[in-house]
Design an enzyme around this catalytic site. Structure first.
Site, mmCIF file in Angstrom:
data_model
loop_
_atom_site.group_PDB
_atom_site.id
_atom_site.type_symbol
_atom_site.label_atom_id
_atom_site.label_comp_id
_atom_site.label_asym_id
_atom_site.label_seq_id
_atom_site.Cartn_x
_atom_site.Cartn_y
_atom_site.Cartn_z
ATOM 1 C CD GLN A 82 0.020 9.022 13.774
ATOM 2 O OE1 GLN A 82 0.698 9.915 13.261
ATOM 3 N NE2 GLN A 82 -0.672 8.167 13.029
ATOM 4 N N GLY A 100 0.835 -1.209 0.000
ATOM 5 C CA GLY A 100 0.000 0.000 0.000
ATOM 6 C C GLY A 100 0.868 1.257 0.000
ATOM 7 C CG HIS A 101 3.294 2.224 3.388
ATOM 8 N ND1 HIS A 101 3.268 1.066 4.123
ATOM 9 C CD2 HIS A 101 2.755 3.183 4.177
ATOM 10 C CE1 HIS A 101 2.746 1.311 5.321
ATOM 11 N NE2 HIS A 101 2.417 2.577 5.374
ATOM 12 C CB SER A 155 -3.583 -2.524 7.706
ATOM 13 O OG SER A 155 -3.260 -2.049 9.001
HETATM 14 O O1 PAF Z 1 -0.962 7.149 7.902
HETATM 15 C C1 PAF Z 1 0.085 7.156 8.584
HETATM 16 O O2 PAF Z 1 0.944 6.286 8.476
HETATM 17 C C2 PAF Z 1 0.296 8.274 9.597
HETATM 18 O O3 PAF Z 1 -0.905 8.633 10.193
HETATM 19 C C3 PAF Z 1 0.995 9.501 8.997
HETATM 20 C C4 PAF Z 1 0.144 10.166 7.945
HETATM 21 C C5 PAF Z 1 2.336 9.098 8.416
HETATM 22 C C6 PAF Z 1 1.260 10.542 10.097
HETATM 23 O O4 PAF Z 1 2.088 10.037 11.088
#
Ligand code: PAF
Length: 286
Positions: free
Chosen positions: A63, A38-39, A187
């Site tokens: 986060q 995905g990345h 994921s």
């Molecule tokens: O989606 C992610 O992996 C994270 O929320 C991000 C956008 C890199 C911010 O840390």
């Protein structure tokens, strides 16, 4: 191909300033590492659209809702760099912690509206953490385009809102969710599933796609979502945290699929929380 790794804002800014002098456009792909296909699809999209691509890797403590979740997050920088290099990404920006949250750091970027409800309701402070780090990465990187997966659809809205509200001159590009052959959305959390849970997990996408198709044909919302929740729990999910239909463009709750919408879900399988979403296009509009 070698991939330069940068740790400081000053190194990154010197590099992007040189790229600017060459007239190059710049893309940024923010990540927390543990890269999967995905990345890599975001990196490919960035390479197709821009001349130079920065991939960022920062496991953002602000986060995470629990210290245990933060500690359990995989740190795989060497593997990540090995996956990125052959694609042709230009820089891996993996900043030291203090480059992001320096001594006395006291600022929070908090996005109203689109952060509320869905994941925002169940993960207090999560989107403040995302918005704060993404704002910093945008300002440090100075990119023209930023690439985010639709898998985190609410996050995509939060990032679009903050860029617009803070006049950050960057275009946010949403990219389609990448799925396993059985439909499971990719994921980094999928690695936490046991073999038995992994067999149950595709039920999430299957139920989502079935439900979206029924809603697109005009099925009544409450009853259809109720049936989907029962199907997920009967299929082995321990708890459905939310299953909601939201407006595609504004993320506002909608009562019926009469305009383009998104069906979004979060559900628990043992200790693992999975999220997914699909587009709902009413049949008359398809
Ligand atoms: O989606 C992610 O992996 C994270 O929320 C991000 C956008 C890199 C911010 O840390």
């Amino acid at each position: 191909m070698s991939l330069p790794v940068m740790r400081t804002v000053s190194e990154l800014r010197a590099t992007t300033a040189a790229w600017r002098r060459e007239g190059a456009s710049i893309g940024i792909v923010p990540t927390m590492g543990a890269l999967h296909e995905g990345h890599l699809s975001l990196v490919r999209a960035a390479l197709a659209r821009t001349d130079r691509v920065i991939v960022t890797l920062f496991v953002n403590p602000k986060q995470f809702n629990s210290a245990a979740d933060l500690a359990a997050y995989p740190r795989t920088e060497m593997d990540d760099a090995a996956k990125l290099a052959p694609l042709g990404a230009h820089v891996l920006y993996a900043p030291y912690g203090e480059e992001i949250y320096g001594p006395g750091f006291a600022t929070t970027v908090s996005v109203g509206g689109v952060s509320e409800g869905l994941c925002g309701a169940h993960r207090p402070g999560h989107f403040d953490g995302v918005a704060t780090v993404v704002t910093k990465l945008f300002l440090q990187g100075g990119a023209d385009f930023a690439f985010f997966g639709e898998k985190d659809f609410q996050q995509l809205h939060v990032v679009r809102r903050l860029a617009r509200d803070l006049d950050i001159p960057i275009e946010i590009v949403g990219c389609p969710t990448v799925r396993e052959s059985d439909g499971l959305a990719l994921s980094s959390r999928n690695a936490r599933l046991s073999a038995a849970e992994r067999r149950i997990a595709p039920k999430l996408a299957e139920t989502l796609f079935d439900t979206a198709a029924r809603l697109a044909e005009g099925a009544p919302l409450a009853a259809t979502l109720g049936t989907a929740r029962v199907a997920l729990e009967a299929g082995g999910f321990d708890r459905v945290e939310y299953l909601e239909l939201r407006d595609e463009a504004t993320l506002a709750p909608v009562g019926q699929a009469e305009r383009p919408a998104r069906l979004l879900v979060a559900a628990w399988l043992g200790e693992t929380r999975l999220i997914d979403n699909v587009k709902v296009t009413p049949v008359g509009l398809a």
